[in-house]
Design a protein around this motif. Sequence first.
Motif, short mmCIF file in Angstrom:
data_model
loop_
_atom_site.label_atom_id
_atom_site.label_comp_id
_atom_site.label_asym_id
_atom_site.label_seq_id
_atom_site.Cartn_x
_atom_site.Cartn_y
_atom_site.Cartn_z
N ALA A 86 0.83 -1.21 0.00
CA ALA A 86 0.00 0.00 0.00
C ALA A 86 0.87 1.26 0.00
CB ALA A 86 -0.94 0.00 1.21
N ILE A 87 1.92 1.27 0.80
CA ILE A 87 2.81 2.43 0.85
C ILE A 87 3.50 2.62 -0.50
CG2 ILE A 87 4.97 3.29 1.86
CD1 ILE A 87 4.02 2.08 4.52
N PHE A 88 3.97 1.54 -1.10
CA PHE A 88 4.63 1.62 -2.41
C PHE A 88 3.66 2.15 -3.46
CE2 PHE A 88 5.66 -0.35 -6.51
CZ PHE A 88 6.91 0.21 -6.71
N THR A 89 2.44 1.65 -3.47
CA THR A 89 1.43 2.10 -4.43
C THR A 89 1.13 3.58 -4.23
OG1 THR A 89 0.47 -0.11 -4.42
CG2 THR A 89 -0.88 1.67 -5.32
N TYR A 90 0.97 4.01 -2.99
CA TYR A 90 0.71 5.41 -2.70
C TYR A 90 1.85 6.29 -3.22
CZ TYR A 90 0.35 9.77 -0.13
OH TYR A 90 0.30 11.08 0.19
N GLN A 91 3.10 5.88 -2.99
CA GLN A 91 4.24 6.68 -3.43
C GLN A 91 4.29 6.78 -4.95
OE1 GLN A 91 6.39 8.52 -1.65
NE2 GLN A 91 5.19 8.01 0.14
N VAL A 92 4.00 5.70 -5.65
CA VAL A 92 4.00 5.73 -7.12
C VAL A 92 2.91 6.66 -7.64
CG1 VAL A 92 3.53 4.32 -9.17
CG2 VAL A 92 5.10 3.48 -7.43
N LEU A 93 1.71 6.54 -7.08
CA LEU A 93 0.61 7.40 -7.51
C LEU A 93 0.88 8.87 -7.17
CD1 LEU A 93 -2.47 5.19 -6.60
CD2 LEU A 93 -1.53 5.66 -8.87
N TYR A 94 1.46 9.12 -6.01
CA TYR A 94 1.80 10.48 -5.62
C TYR A 94 2.82 11.08 -6.58
CZ TYR A 94 3.42 14.41 -2.84
OH TYR A 94 3.76 15.67 -2.41
N TYR A 95 3.86 10.31 -6.94
CA TYR A 95 4.87 10.79 -7.87
C TYR A 95 4.24 11.10 -9.23
CZ TYR A 95 8.83 10.84 -11.04
OH TYR A 95 9.71 11.19 -12.01
N ALA A 96 3.37 10.23 -9.69
CA ALA A 96 2.70 10.45 -10.98
C ALA A 96 1.84 11.72 -10.92
CB ALA A 96 1.86 9.24 -11.36
N TRP A 97 1.11 11.91 -9.83
CA TRP A 97 0.26 13.09 -9.67
C TRP A 97 1.10 14.37 -9.68
CZ3 TRP A 97 -4.94 13.74 -9.50
CH2 TRP A 97 -5.41 14.97 -9.09
N VAL A 98 2.21 14.37 -8.95
CA VAL A 98 3.08 15.55 -8.89
C VAL A 98 3.66 15.84 -10.28
CG1 VAL A 98 5.28 16.38 -7.97
CG2 VAL A 98 3.61 15.37 -6.45
N LYS A 99 4.05 14.80 -10.99
CA LYS A 99 4.61 14.98 -12.34
C LYS A 99 3.57 15.59 -13.27
CE LYS A 99 7.98 14.31 -15.22
NZ LYS A 99 9.14 15.16 -15.15
N GLU A 129 0.97 17.41 -12.41
CA GLU A 129 0.71 18.77 -11.96
C GLU A 129 1.83 19.71 -12.41
OE1 GLU A 129 -0.68 20.99 -7.85
OE2 GLU A 129 -0.41 18.83 -7.89
N GLN A 130 3.08 19.26 -12.35
CA GLN A 130 4.19 20.08 -12.82
C GLN A 130 4.07 20.35 -14.31
OE1 GLN A 130 7.73 17.97 -11.70
NE2 GLN A 130 7.81 18.87 -9.67
N ASN A 131 3.68 19.34 -15.08
CA ASN A 131 3.51 19.53 -16.52
C ASN A 131 2.41 20.56 -16.80
OD1 ASN A 131 5.51 17.70 -17.03
ND2 ASN A 131 4.13 16.00 -17.48
N GLU A 132 1.32 20.50 -16.03
CA GLU A 132 0.22 21.44 -16.21
C GLU A 132 0.67 22.87 -15.88
OE1 GLU A 132 -4.25 22.27 -14.40
OE2 GLU A 132 -3.24 20.38 -14.00
N ILE A 133 1.38 23.04 -14.78
CA ILE A 133 1.86 24.37 -14.38
C ILE A 133 2.84 24.90 -15.43
CG2 ILE A 133 3.28 25.59 -12.67
CD1 ILE A 133 1.97 23.75 -10.54
N LYS A 134 3.71 24.01 -15.92
CA LYS A 134 4.68 24.41 -16.94
C LYS A 134 3.96 24.88 -18.20
CE LYS A 134 9.15 22.70 -18.31
NZ LYS A 134 9.99 21.52 -18.45
N GLY A 135 2.92 24.17 -18.61
CA GLY A 135 2.14 24.58 -19.78
C GLY A 135 1.48 25.93 -19.59
#
Length: 130
Positions: free
Chosen positions: A64-77, A79-85
């Motif tokens: 569960a912790i591993f899955t949360y970290q992967v999803l969190y990283y994907a979400w942050v990535k 969001e960064q792409n959206e802000i950059k755009g």
Amino acid sequence: MPPRIPLTLPRRLISTTRPISSVLRPQIIGEQPYSSQQPTKPRSATGEFYKTFTRPVAKTILIAIFTYQVLYYAWVKLEQNEIKGEKNAEIAQLEAEVARLEAVRVEEEARKPKNGDAVEVVKKKGWWPF
């Protein structure tokens, strides 16, 4: 010549039903003779639960912790792409505005009279003396 000592134990010593350790130790009162098992305490329900379910629960938590970290990283990535755009769009808009203002400035400079041209000075009318 000295007498020969046999290298193996006689058959009558091997075939005994009691273990040698029980023969050598003194017998405790109330103990069953020839018993090789010690009386065991009944296991508690809590101890049995933890013994049965500790590893599966730990594995589930780690997954569960591993899955949360992967999803969190994907979400942050994402969001960064959206802000950059958004920032790139804002920069493009500001650059277009700068280009438009620059064109207006150049046009106004072209309208200004050159050094040799006569410039009419208009005196402001008002109640101040200057």
